[in-house]
Design a protein around this motif. Structure first.
Motif, short mmCIF file in Angstrom:
data_model
loop_
_atom_site.label_atom_id
_atom_site.label_comp_id
_atom_site.label_asym_id
_atom_site.label_seq_id
_atom_site.Cartn_x
_atom_site.Cartn_y
_atom_site.Cartn_z
N GLU A 138 0.83 -1.21 0.00
CA GLU A 138 0.00 0.00 0.00
C GLU A 138 0.87 1.26 0.00
OE1 GLU A 138 -3.16 0.58 -0.21
OE2 GLU A 138 -4.17 -1.33 0.16
N GLN A 139 1.99 1.22 0.72
CA GLN A 139 2.89 2.37 0.75
C GLN A 139 3.52 2.62 -0.62
OE1 GLN A 139 5.12 0.76 4.26
NE2 GLN A 139 5.01 2.87 5.01
N VAL A 140 3.89 1.53 -1.29
CA VAL A 140 4.49 1.65 -2.62
C VAL A 140 3.47 2.26 -3.59
CG1 VAL A 140 5.50 0.40 -4.56
CG2 VAL A 140 6.04 -0.30 -2.20
N ALA A 141 2.25 1.72 -3.58
CA ALA A 141 1.21 2.23 -4.47
C ALA A 141 0.89 3.69 -4.17
CB ALA A 141 -0.05 1.37 -4.34
N SER A 142 0.81 4.02 -2.89
CA SER A 142 0.50 5.40 -2.49
C SER A 142 1.59 6.37 -2.93
CB SER A 142 0.31 5.46 -0.98
OG SER A 142 0.09 6.79 -0.55
N ALA A 143 2.86 5.95 -2.81
CA ALA A 143 3.97 6.82 -3.20
C ALA A 143 3.94 7.10 -4.70
CB ALA A 143 5.29 6.19 -2.80
N LEU A 144 3.62 6.08 -5.50
CA LEU A 144 3.55 6.28 -6.94
C LEU A 144 2.37 7.16 -7.32
CD1 LEU A 144 4.61 2.72 -8.01
CD2 LEU A 144 5.65 4.82 -8.86
N ASP A 145 1.25 7.01 -6.64
CA ASP A 145 0.11 7.89 -6.87
C ASP A 145 0.48 9.34 -6.55
OD1 ASP A 145 -1.56 5.91 -7.75
OD2 ASP A 145 -2.54 5.60 -5.80
N GLU A 146 1.16 9.53 -5.43
CA GLU A 146 1.57 10.87 -5.05
C GLU A 146 2.56 11.45 -6.05
OE1 GLU A 146 3.69 13.36 -1.39
OE2 GLU A 146 3.40 11.18 -1.19
N GLY A 169 10.55 5.93 7.98
CA GLY A 169 9.83 6.68 8.99
C GLY A 169 8.90 7.74 8.45
N ALA A 170 9.01 8.06 7.16
CA ALA A 170 8.12 9.05 6.55
C ALA A 170 6.90 8.34 5.96
CB ALA A 170 8.85 9.82 5.46
N ASP A 171 5.82 9.09 5.81
CA ASP A 171 4.60 8.50 5.25
C ASP A 171 4.22 9.11 3.91
OD1 ASP A 171 3.80 10.98 6.06
OD2 ASP A 171 2.28 10.28 7.48
N ARG A 172 5.10 9.93 3.36
CA ARG A 172 4.86 10.52 2.04
C ARG A 172 6.20 10.88 1.41
NH1 ARG A 172 4.73 16.09 1.65
NH2 ARG A 172 3.03 15.97 0.13
N ALA A 203 15.46 3.53 2.23
CA ALA A 203 14.35 4.31 1.70
C ALA A 203 13.61 3.59 0.57
CB ALA A 203 14.87 5.66 1.20
N LEU A 204 12.45 4.15 0.24
CA LEU A 204 11.65 3.73 -0.91
C LEU A 204 11.85 4.77 -2.01
CD1 LEU A 204 9.32 2.27 -2.48
CD2 LEU A 204 7.73 3.66 -1.12
N LEU A 205 12.28 4.32 -3.20
CA LEU A 205 12.48 5.19 -4.35
C LEU A 205 11.49 4.80 -5.43
CD1 LEU A 205 14.19 7.33 -5.94
CD2 LEU A 205 15.68 5.43 -6.62
N VAL A 206 10.70 5.75 -5.89
CA VAL A 206 9.72 5.47 -6.95
C VAL A 206 10.07 6.29 -8.19
CG1 VAL A 206 7.85 4.77 -5.43
CG2 VAL A 206 8.13 7.19 -5.96
N VAL A 207 9.94 5.66 -9.36
CA VAL A 207 10.37 6.28 -10.61
C VAL A 207 9.32 6.03 -11.70
CG1 VAL A 207 12.24 6.48 -12.29
CG2 VAL A 207 12.76 5.81 -9.94
N SER A 208 9.04 7.05 -12.48
CA SER A 208 8.00 6.95 -13.52
C SER A 208 8.60 6.47 -14.84
CB SER A 208 7.34 8.32 -13.72
OG SER A 208 8.28 9.25 -14.25
N SER A 209 9.31 5.36 -14.81
CA SER A 209 9.96 4.87 -16.02
C SER A 209 10.15 3.37 -15.91
CB SER A 209 11.32 5.54 -16.21
OG SER A 209 12.25 5.06 -15.24
N ARG A 210 10.86 2.80 -16.87
CA ARG A 210 11.24 1.40 -16.75
C ARG A 210 12.40 1.30 -15.77
NH1 ARG A 210 15.82 -0.18 -19.59
NH2 ARG A 210 16.68 1.37 -21.03
N ALA A 211 12.70 0.08 -15.35
CA ALA A 211 13.80 -0.16 -14.40
C ALA A 211 15.02 -0.62 -15.19
CB ALA A 211 13.39 -1.21 -13.38
N SER A 212 16.01 0.25 -15.30
CA SER A 212 17.24 -0.08 -16.02
C SER A 212 18.36 -0.41 -15.04
CB SER A 212 17.67 1.11 -16.88
OG SER A 212 18.03 2.21 -16.06
N PHE A 213 19.44 -0.96 -15.57
CA PHE A 213 20.61 -1.26 -14.74
C PHE A 213 21.12 0.00 -14.04
CE2 PHE A 213 25.27 -0.88 -14.72
CZ PHE A 213 25.58 -1.83 -13.75
#
Length: 268
Positions: A138-146, A169-172, A203-213
């Protein structure tokens, strides 16, 4: 400094409703030369803005700096207006390593080296494996939505990638950066964290692209625990994430995602 965006005339053709004329807002793309100790390190095409963050993130991923204090100064060369030039002065023993004219890690994904050699090169400059931090799906999905909601330049142009960081420790999202290049967006957000002294370990890192090396490489050097991308991973990205201890999530769209490596960090 260049422009983040510009406006251009466009002819829009709709085979059903006809032809119209309009003004489009287009993402800026200009070269940035990054110098280290006065010597050219690389020239990258990027969207102007947060260039100091970009340089910090790139140099950290390349193994030339490990902390904010490794950078003594970062200044634009104001006498040159045909090309944006940023000169970075690094401190201590690392200053001797910075005199190079080629990028030795970030370019590996497109060079002639085999995948194993590329991953081993990243391992050589990675200080530690990411800690065993868990992130709920849910945190992963929420971060990408944000992230999608905070991509202002994408909303105006439709032509840039975004990257966002959620520290432990962060929620956004604490930081969001955009750039026409997906690697640059990641460098900007991880470099921004370094400049602002935000801990990226776990940390959680979210990216709006494909996952490259290359994106996995940057995440691993910053000890990111979970990297989530909206599109597909490459085979080398999966191999690197597995070897480097990064949880790699691909096709993260809406409430669906595919976890390719170290799935134990996302309870399921």
């Amino acid at each position: 400094m260049g422009r983040v965006s510009s406006r251009h005339k466009v002819v829009r053709i709709d085979l059903d409703s006809g032809v119209t004329r309009a003004i489009d807002t287009v993402a800026g793309e200009e070269p940035l030369e990054i110098r280290v100790g006065g010597e050219t390190f690389t020239v990258t095409m990027r969207t102007p803005g947060h260039d100091v963050d970009l340089a910090h993130g790139l140099l950290r991923a390349e193994g030339l700096i490990a902390a904010r204090d490794d950078v003594r100064s970062a200044r634009f060369c104001s006498d040159l207006d045909s090309l944006n030039v940023l000169d970075v002065q690094v401190t201590g023993a690392r200053s001797g390593e910075a005199v190079t004219s080629t990028r030795h890690l970030a370019s590996l994904g497109g060079c002639g080296l085999c995948g194993t050699t590329a991953v081993e090169a990243v391992e050589a400059v990675t200080g530690a494996r990411p800690p065993e931090v868990q992130w709920e799906a849910e945190q992963v999905a929420s971060a990408l939505d944000e992230l999608r909601g905070r991509q202002q330049l994408f909303g105006a142009t439709g032509g840039v990638h975004g990257a966002g960081l959620v520290p432990v420790g962060a929620d956004r999202l604490t930081l969001v950066r955009e750039d026409i290049g997906r690697h640059n967006a990641v460098d900007k957000v991880l470099g921004g964290a370094l400049v602002l002294d935000i801990d990226t370990s776990g940390a959680l890192l979210v990216v709006s692209s494909r996952a490259s090396f290359e994106i996995v490489q940057k995440a691993a050097v910053s000890e990111v625990a979970v990297l989530a991308c909206v599109s597909a991973p490459s085979s080398l990205a999966i191999e690197a994430a597995d070897r480097l201890g990064v949880t790699l999530v691909g096709f993260a769209r809406g409430r669906r995602m595919s976890v390719y490596t170290h799935a134990h960090r996302i309870p399921h």
